[in-house]
Design an enzyme around this catalytic site. Structure first.
Site, short mmCIF file in Angstrom:
data_model
loop_
_atom_site.label_atom_id
_atom_site.label_comp_id
_atom_site.label_asym_id
_atom_site.label_seq_id
_atom_site.Cartn_x
_atom_site.Cartn_y
_atom_site.Cartn_z
N ASN A 18 -4.05 -9.72 4.28
CA ASN A 18 -4.30 -10.04 2.87
C ASN A 18 -4.01 -11.51 2.59
OD1 ASN A 18 -1.43 -9.36 3.19
ND2 ASN A 18 -1.32 -9.73 0.99
N CYS A 36 2.21 -10.85 -4.03
CA CYS A 36 3.39 -9.99 -4.01
C CYS A 36 4.61 -10.69 -3.43
CB CYS A 36 3.10 -8.70 -3.24
SG CYS A 36 1.75 -7.79 -3.97
N1 PMP Z 1 -1.56 -3.75 0.16
C1 PMP Z 1 -2.23 -4.90 0.10
C2 PMP Z 1 -2.97 -5.36 1.31
C3 PMP Z 1 -2.24 -5.66 -1.08
O1 PMP Z 1 -2.90 -6.81 -1.12
C4 PMP Z 1 -1.54 -5.18 -2.20
C5 PMP Z 1 -1.52 -5.98 -3.48
N2 PMP Z 1 -2.78 -6.13 -4.05
C6 PMP Z 1 -0.85 -3.96 -2.08
C7 PMP Z 1 -0.87 -3.28 -0.89
C8 PMP Z 1 -0.05 -3.40 -3.25
O2 PMP Z 1 -0.88 -3.10 -4.29
P1 PMP Z 1 -0.31 -2.62 -5.72
O3 PMP Z 1 0.60 -3.73 -6.16
O4 PMP Z 1 -1.51 -2.49 -6.56
O5 PMP Z 1 0.43 -1.35 -5.52
#
Ligand code: PMP
Length: 396
Positions: free
Chosen positions: A151, A325
């Site tokens: 990501n 994140c």
């Molecule tokens: N996995 C990946 C690869 C992410 O990029 C993200 C954040 N977009 C997440 C998990 C967690 O997603 P969320 O914050 O919507 O739970």
């Protein structure tokens, strides 16, 4: 609104999705668990939505899809749920060094619960080393969890090969497909995977809803205990409005993905070519070919990524240094360090992620603004070597 180039952090909800959802806020709002006619209508739409998500990944049975509150919950359910379910078989789990923070922290959590967690290393392009993965497997290994793509740096992982290795050894394979689900088709009948994390917002659906695909016969222990919804594996009244939006987003994405990712790839390549040509000491992180069509991750010597984001902000351009994140920590990205970059190199990053609303004019604007801003910051940086400053002065 700014020129928005941070689609890996959040995406706008497609207006066609919003239109589809409206009815389910205050007209068709019933709980599918209710026995009255309105409850039947809610059950119908829940199951139709499940069929659409199943189609999105080419799953043969709609019941292979469990709805959750998003990717973090799906990852929790996959890792904790599968680990607890298989505890008697073994206690070893394999993830990679460059997983999303939700998986990395789940790894630490499972270690505290007594599991052994190994982290497979990656090459300098951010692609996992298959030979290393095979060497890590033991008779105790019960689960491999490796994302379809990074990501951060956008490198696509060899999912088909990992699937083959896991199947040969009878080990469950989970993949977090969030980073790639808008640009790389998922076909579980072509590449069998046991558990897949999906997110609604990453395909232009609403936030707060996601899914976990579970291959027929694969079961996980629930992590949320309650009324036994979603075949007992995820309790809690279903978020029907969000699920309707997610399903519509998946339907649109399935149809439009081939053309859309081709277009994103063209824009991405234009950006990469221009930036690497016009900015000295600039580099592309991640694999140049095996990469997400909407991801361009750069590194510039002598400057800090955070300063660059702030100068771009002054020009109304929204981009990122890495994963949203983890952006509040000032630590160097674990992904870049795992790829072999030095700490000072890892700090000079810029992540540009394109999406459905990105226009060529947005890319042109970034191409126009970025070289001057990098130059400006380098002139202020004590790290910039005098030869480069001299070069900059000569072309004034
Ligand atoms: N996995 C990946 C690869 C992410 O990029 C993200 C954040 N977009 C997440 C998990 C967690 O997603 P969320 O914050 O919507 O739970």
């Amino acid at each position: 609104m700014s020129i928005y180039l941070d689609n890996q952090a959040a995406r706008p909800v497609d207006t066609r999705v919003v239109d589809e959802m409206l009815l389910y806020f205050n007209e068709k709002f019933a709980n599918p668990a209710s026995l009255h006619c309105d409850g039947d209508i809610a059950t119908d739409i829940l199951e139709t939505s499940r069929e659409k998500i199943a189609k999105f990944v080419n799953a043969p049975n709609p019941s292979d899809i469990l709805f959750t509150s998003g990717a973090t919950e799906s990852n929790n359910l996959a890792l904790i749920g599968a680990a607890m379910r298989q505890k008697k078989k073994g206690n070893h789990i394999i993830i990679s060094e460059i997983e999303h923070i939700s998986i990395l922290n789940l790894g630490k959590y499972l270690e505290r619960q007594g599991f052994r967690v190994s982290r497979v290393s990656v090459d300098r392009f951010g692609i996992i080393k298959l030979d290393k993965l095979e060497k890590l497997i033991t008779d105790e290994t019960i689960l491999i969890s490796i994302s379809t793509a990074s990501n951060e740096v956008g490198s696509l992982q060899p999912t088909a090969e990992i699937s083959r290795i896991a199947r040969e050894k009878g080990i469950l394979f989970h993949t977090d497909a969030v980073a790639s689900e808008s640009v790389v088709p998922i076909d579980v009948q072509k590449v069998p995977i046991d558990l897949i994390t999906l997110s609604s917002n990453d395909i232009y659906g609403p936030r707060g809803v996601g899914a976990l695909y579970l291959k027929k016969g694969v079961r996980v222990n629930p992590i949320i205990i309650g009324g036994g919804q979603e075949r007992g594996m995820r309790s809690g009244s279903e978020n029907i409005t969000g699920i309707v939006g997610f399903a519509k987003a998946a339907e649109i994405m399935k149809e439009e993905m081939p053309k859309e990712s081709e277009n994103l790839k063209k824009l991405r390549d234009k950006l990469i070519k221009n930036i690497l040509e016009t900015i000295p000491k600039s580099y592309l992180n991640g694999d140049p070919v095996k990469r997400l069509p909407h991801n361009a991750h750069f590194r510039f010597d002598y400057i800090e990524g955070e300063s660059l984001i702030l100068t771009l902000k002054e020009h109304n351009i929204a981009a990122a240094t890495g994963s949203a994140c983890s952006s509040k920590t000032l630590e160097a990205s674990h992904t870049l360090i795992a790829m072999g970059l030095l700490h000072e190199e890892a700090h000079g990053s810029l992540l540009v992620s394109l999406g459905r609303t990105t226009r060529e004019s947005d890319i042109d604007k970034l191409i126009e603004v970025l070289p001057n801003q990098v130059k400006r910051l380098r002139k202020l940086s004590p790290l910039t070597p005098p030869e480069l400053l001299k070069k900059y002065d000569e072309v004034k």
